[in-house]
Enzyme design. Structure first.
Site, PDB file in Angstrom:
ATOM      1  N   HIS A 103       0.824  -1.209   0.000  1.00 11.71           N
ATOM      2  CA  HIS A 103       0.000   0.000   0.000  1.00 11.71           C
ATOM      3  C   HIS A 103       0.857   1.256   0.000  1.00 11.71           C
ATOM      4  CE1 HIS A 103       0.466  -0.819   4.420  1.00 11.71           C
ATOM      5  NE2 HIS A 103       0.619   0.490   4.498  1.00 11.71           N
ATOM      6  N   HIS A 114       4.067   7.126   3.841  1.00 11.89           N
ATOM      7  CA  HIS A 114       4.991   6.002   3.657  1.00 11.89           C
ATOM      8  C   HIS A 114       4.477   5.081   2.558  1.00 11.89           C
ATOM      9  CE1 HIS A 114       2.168   4.194   6.706  1.00 11.89           C
ATOM     10  NE2 HIS A 114       2.346   3.105   5.976  1.00 11.89           N
ATOM     11  N   GLU A 131       7.621   0.998   5.072  1.00  9.92           N
ATOM     12  CA  GLU A 131       7.065  -0.029   5.940  1.00  9.92           C
ATOM     13  C   GLU A 131       7.281  -1.372   5.260  1.00  9.92           C
ATOM     14  OE1 GLU A 131       2.788   0.205   6.421  1.00  9.92           O
ATOM     15  OE2 GLU A 131       2.808  -1.125   8.155  1.00  9.92           O
TER      16      GLU A 131
HETATM   17 CO    CO Z   1       1.091   1.381   6.307  1.00 10.79          CO
END
Ligand code: CO
Length: 134
Positions: free
Chosen positions: A7, A79, A130
């Site tokens: 994502h 992020h 991440e």
């Molecule tokens: Co995230």
């Protein structure tokens, strides 16, 4: 070592307004808001055919999103999340290579119920990364 893009996370100053924009204006499939107290965020996931968008809104007094929104009042990309197969092996390889793993380098459980880690943006061209164990 890294796999699929899981994502892209966007910090937003108004979660419901952002969700409505994606749902009504962009015609996306928008999920329900969920609180993630351990991460200091409320999130809404938007499903796209090839990845997801994570809308982030501060939760609690020590949210990591509060300072970001102070610097970016209209919101912004916060992020990106890559999938990995073995998060501990990846972490050890990153640390051996000199990359900084945030939060004491111990994985936390992320928004999908899977272990996640964050990598210092200064080690990755200004982008907070991440990693999520797929
Ligand atoms: Co995230």
């Amino acid at each position: 070592m890294i796999g699929r893009l899981n994502h892209v996370a966007i910090a937003v100053p108004d979660l419901e307004a952002a969700a409505a924009r994606y749902r009504d204006t962009l015609g996306a499939t928008v999920g329900a808001a969920q609180d993630e107290p351990e991460h200091g965020v409320t999130v809404i996931f938007i499903d796209l055919p090839n990845t997801k968008i994570e809308l982030l809104y501060p939760l609690g007094e020590n949210s990591p999103i509060t300072g970001f929104l102070a610097k970016n009042p209209s919101g912004g990309i916060h992020h990106i999340c890559y999938e990995v197969e073995d998060i501990l092996a990846v972490r050890d390889r990153l640390i051996a290579g000199g990359a900084r793993v945030l939060g004491g380098a111990e994985p936390k459980i992320g928004a999908h119920g899977k272990p996640v880690l964050f990598l210092h943006p200064k080690d990755f061209n200004g982008c907070l990364i991440e990693l999520e164990q797929a």
